[in-house]
Motif scaffolding. Structure first.
Motif, PDB file in Angstrom:
ATOM      1  N   ALA A  40       8.820  -9.235  -0.786  1.00 23.23           N
ATOM      2  CA  ALA A  40       8.748  -7.895  -1.387  1.00 23.23           C
ATOM      3  C   ALA A  40       9.398  -6.865  -0.470  1.00 23.23           C
ATOM      4  O   ALA A  40      10.168  -6.013  -0.923  1.00 23.23           O
ATOM      5  CB  ALA A  40       7.290  -7.525  -1.674  1.00 23.23           C
ATOM      6  N   VAL A  41       9.098  -6.947   0.841  1.00 22.57           N
ATOM      7  CA  VAL A  41       9.674  -5.970   1.776  1.00 22.57           C
ATOM      8  C   VAL A  41      11.188  -6.188   1.881  1.00 22.57           C
ATOM      9  O   VAL A  41      11.973  -5.234   1.930  1.00 22.57           O
ATOM     10  CB  VAL A  41       9.002  -6.068   3.170  1.00 22.57           C
ATOM     11  N   MET A  42      11.588  -7.450   1.889  1.00 21.78           N
ATOM     12  CA  MET A  42      13.026  -7.781   1.949  1.00 21.78           C
ATOM     13  C   MET A  42      13.738  -7.156   0.749  1.00 21.78           C
ATOM     14  O   MET A  42      14.810  -6.566   0.882  1.00 21.78           O
ATOM     15  CB  MET A  42      13.152  -9.309   1.914  1.00 21.78           C
ATOM     16  N   GLY A  63       5.051  -2.082  14.493  1.00 21.70           N
ATOM     17  CA  GLY A  63       4.908  -2.408  13.064  1.00 21.70           C
ATOM     18  C   GLY A  63       5.292  -3.855  12.781  1.00 21.70           C
ATOM     19  O   GLY A  63       6.109  -4.439  13.488  1.00 21.70           O
ATOM     20  N   TYR A  64       4.692  -4.411  11.757  1.00 24.49           N
ATOM     21  CA  TYR A  64       5.039  -5.777  11.328  1.00 24.49           C
ATOM     22  C   TYR A  64       5.293  -5.746   9.830  1.00 24.49           C
ATOM     23  O   TYR A  64       4.513  -5.169   9.073  1.00 24.49           O
ATOM     24  CB  TYR A  64       3.892  -6.749  11.641  1.00 24.49           C
ATOM     25  N   HIS A  65       6.392  -6.362   9.413  1.00 24.58           N
ATOM     26  CA  HIS A  65       6.727  -6.312   7.992  1.00 24.58           C
ATOM     27  C   HIS A  65       7.175  -7.651   7.426  1.00 24.58           C
ATOM     28  O   HIS A  65       7.818  -7.681   6.375  1.00 24.58           O
ATOM     29  CB  HIS A  65       7.805  -5.242   7.760  1.00 24.58           C
ATOM     30  N   ILE A 131       7.471   1.986   6.611  1.00 25.13           N
ATOM     31  CA  ILE A 131       6.277   2.353   7.395  1.00 25.13           C
ATOM     32  C   ILE A 131       4.995   1.807   6.770  1.00 25.13           C
ATOM     33  O   ILE A 131       4.839   1.798   5.540  1.00 25.13           O
ATOM     34  CB  ILE A 131       6.187   3.900   7.555  1.00 25.13           C
ATOM     35  N   GLU A 132       4.109   1.361   7.637  1.00 27.17           N
ATOM     36  CA  GLU A 132       2.762   0.970   7.225  1.00 27.17           C
ATOM     37  C   GLU A 132       1.817   2.023   7.828  1.00 27.17           C
ATOM     38  O   GLU A 132       1.508   1.978   9.024  1.00 27.17           O
ATOM     39  CB  GLU A 132       2.447  -0.429   7.791  1.00 27.17           C
ATOM     40  N   PRO A 133       1.368   3.025   7.044  1.00 31.33           N
ATOM     41  CA  PRO A 133       0.670   4.175   7.636  1.00 31.33           C
ATOM     42  C   PRO A 133      -0.673   3.848   8.301  1.00 31.33           C
ATOM     43  O   PRO A 133      -1.114   4.587   9.170  1.00 31.33           O
ATOM     44  CB  PRO A 133       0.474   5.134   6.460  1.00 31.33           C
ATOM     45  N   GLY A 136      -1.735  -2.327   9.984  1.00 33.90           N
ATOM     46  CA  GLY A 136      -2.620  -3.481   9.804  1.00 33.90           C
ATOM     47  C   GLY A 136      -2.329  -4.623  10.755  1.00 33.90           C
ATOM     48  O   GLY A 136      -3.074  -5.595  10.813  1.00 33.90           O
ATOM     49  N   ASN A 137      -1.244  -4.526  11.497  1.00 35.48           N
ATOM     50  CA  ASN A 137      -0.933  -5.558  12.481  1.00 35.48           C
ATOM     51  C   ASN A 137      -0.891  -4.952  13.871  1.00 35.48           C
ATOM     52  O   ASN A 137      -0.393  -5.549  14.807  1.00 35.48           O
ATOM     53  CB  ASN A 137       0.412  -6.203  12.146  1.00 35.48           C
ATOM     54  N   CYS A 138      -1.386  -3.727  13.954  1.00 34.77           N
ATOM     55  CA  CYS A 138      -1.343  -3.036  15.244  1.00 34.77           C
ATOM     56  C   CYS A 138      -2.590  -2.173  15.357  1.00 34.77           C
ATOM     57  O   CYS A 138      -2.537  -0.943  15.350  1.00 34.77           O
ATOM     58  CB  CYS A 138      -0.068  -2.214  15.336  1.00 34.77           C
ATOM     59  N   ILE A 164       6.845   2.580   1.731  1.00 33.77           N
ATOM     60  CA  ILE A 164       5.505   2.432   2.314  1.00 33.77           C
ATOM     61  C   ILE A 164       5.053   0.991   2.061  1.00 33.77           C
ATOM     62  O   ILE A 164       4.952   0.544   0.915  1.00 33.77           O
ATOM     63  CB  ILE A 164       4.517   3.466   1.735  1.00 33.77           C
ATOM     64  N   ASP A 165       4.845   0.277   3.163  1.00 28.23           N
ATOM     65  CA  ASP A 165       4.466  -1.131   3.081  1.00 28.23           C
ATOM     66  C   ASP A 165       2.944  -1.201   2.947  1.00 28.23           C
ATOM     67  O   ASP A 165       2.211  -0.980   3.916  1.00 28.23           O
ATOM     68  CB  ASP A 165       4.964  -1.863   4.332  1.00 28.23           C
ATOM     69  N   GLU A 166       2.491  -1.516   1.743  1.00 29.04           N
ATOM     70  CA  GLU A 166       1.045  -1.584   1.460  1.00 29.04           C
ATOM     71  C   GLU A 166       0.591  -3.035   1.299  1.00 29.04           C
ATOM     72  O   GLU A 166      -0.367  -3.317   0.584  1.00 29.04           O
ATOM     73  CB  GLU A 166       0.726  -0.789   0.182  1.00 29.04           C
ATOM     74  N   VAL A 167       1.290  -3.940   1.991  1.00 28.05           N
ATOM     75  CA  VAL A 167       0.901  -5.354   1.886  1.00 28.05           C
ATOM     76  C   VAL A 167      -0.559  -5.540   2.304  1.00 28.05           C
ATOM     77  O   VAL A 167      -1.296  -6.331   1.708  1.00 28.05           O
ATOM     78  CB  VAL A 167       1.878  -6.238   2.699  1.00 28.05           C
ATOM     79  N   LYS A 168      -0.996  -4.790   3.330  1.00 24.62           N
ATOM     80  CA  LYS A 168      -2.398  -4.905   3.753  1.00 24.62           C
ATOM     81  C   LYS A 168      -3.279  -3.789   3.171  1.00 24.62           C
ATOM     82  O   LYS A 168      -4.425  -4.031   2.825  1.00 24.62           O
ATOM     83  CB  LYS A 168      -2.491  -4.915   5.278  1.00 24.62           C
TER      84      LYS A 168
END
Ligand code: PMP
Length: 365
Positions: A40-42, A63-65, A131-133, A136-138, A164-168
């Motif tokens: 999805a991020v790709m 950040g982790y994506h 960005i992951e606001p 979740g990996n940090c 906005i990466d809302e995977v988590k």
């Protein structure tokens, strides 16, 4: 499962789930499915490059994506000496082509001036801010509302697609995700994990004019995209999350867990604080949370590293890496909370007793 999962054509179920997502997340004007967060991020980055006509992207330090080459770079803060400028940016593992390194830019969290500096210098080459606001990996380090507003305006000013990466955070911290919590709207956003409660489904969604690049220049799809078993799981999951108080319950559980952990640590004079959101909590053994990833090296993560294996021994499986927050699950009940707290107290005492006396002062205030 009875009728199969892969039909190659789109199904009504796809439409139904997309509609629900659109209702829950205002930024999701159009919705497409994939199977993993990485995919999805790709896709989001590819759409952003096509829409903006610019190949570079910014991410937050720490950040982790996902596991694809454009994001497999990290800021080496562990060996960093602030006297020598910014931390070095290195590939995560081998096989990441050095030729794409110039596409990758980083900024520390909550410093809008740093974002503008990068955009002033490289704005002609940067098409996306990913960005992951709530990181979740940090450790759950969290962007302020003001920072997100500033980032939103800077993206508009420099023609940068805000992803906005809302995977988590998606379908966890609020029904409308971190965007609802922070009152910000992405151009594109990504979801996975909670959306189908563990079944392989991910989502890239966003503004209609940007999403329409798919089928109009940008390729997207794959054999298993829109898999009907995953979509069925998403349909039921989202119905529950949208129409019951499941998310309020995990938030309540998270608050009680924080309260209990806090009491145990305070009783032992161990400085601590929590960051993130009660549904995904970072635990620090210091009075103040680090302000960004660079600052994390100044926290006492050694104590976390020592407590985690003791918890494992007692049957509480927490992340061994202190950078991973703790995620709440609605299946956990109050009995589970009590057991967790009991064993946490036990694990802390075992760890303290194992510390040589000359090192105890690093833990207790
Ligand atoms: N983005 C974020 C914010 C993530 O937390 C993850 C997974 N931890 C990913 C992307 C990648 O998702 P997946 O592991 O499903 O590929």
């Amino acid at each position: 499962m009875e009728i199969g999962g892969v039909f190659a054509l789109a199904t009504e179920l796809e439409y139904e789930v997309a509609e629900r997502i659109s209702r829950m997340v205002p930024a999701a004007e159009l919705v497409r499915f994939s199977n993993s967060g990485t995919e999805a991020v790709m896709a989001a980055l590819r759409i952003a490059r096509a829409y903006s006509g610019k190949d570079g992207h910014i991410v937050l330090e720490g950040g982790y994506h996902g596991v694809f080459s454009e994001v497999l770079w990290y800021s080496a803060v562990e060996d960093w000496n602030p006297k020598h400028g910014d931390p070095e940016i290195l590939p995560v593992g081998e096989g990441v082509p050095a030729i794409i390194r110039p596409l990758f830019h980083t900024v520390p969290l909550n410093d809008a001036n740093a974002v503008e500096d990068v955009l002033k210098k490289h704005g002609d080459d940067i098409g996306a801010f990913l960005i992951e606001p709530i990181m979740g990996n940090c450790c759950g380090l969290t962007a302020t509302k003001q920072y997100m507003q500033d980032v939103r305006s800077l993206c508009d000013k420099y023609d940068v697609v805000l992803i906005i990466d809302e995977v988590k955070t998606g379908f966890r911290v609020a029904k409308g995700g971190v965007q609802e919590l922070q009152g910000v709207q992405a151009d594109l956003c990504t979801f996975a994990k909670a959306v189908a409660n563990g079944y392989p489904l991910s989502v890239v969604a966003g503004r209609e004019d940007i999403m329409r690049k798919i089928g109009n220049g940008v390729v997207h799809g794959g054999t298993f995209t829109g898999h009907s078993v995953s979509l069925s799981a998403a349909k039921k999951t989202l119905e529950i999350l949208d129409e019951t108080d499941a998310l309020a319950n995990i938030e309540k559980y998270g608050r009680k867990l924080q309260e209990g952990l806090g009491q145990i640590l305070s009783a032992r004079n161990i400085p601590h604080c929590f960051v993130g959101h009660p549904t995904m909590t970072g635990l620090f053994f210091s009075n103040q949370a680090p302000k960004d990833y660079r600052d994390w090296i100044n926290t006492n993560y050694e104590f976390y590293d020592a407590v985690a294996p003791e918890l494992h021994e007692l049957g509480i499986l927490v992340e061994p890496d202190s950078r991973e927050p703790w995620f709440m699950c609605e299946a956990h009940d109050m009995k589970c909370l009590e057991e967790t707290l009991d064993k946490f107290a036990n694990a802390v005492d075992i760890t303290l007793n194992k510390l040589p006396s000359e090192r105890r002062h690093i833990v207790t205030a």
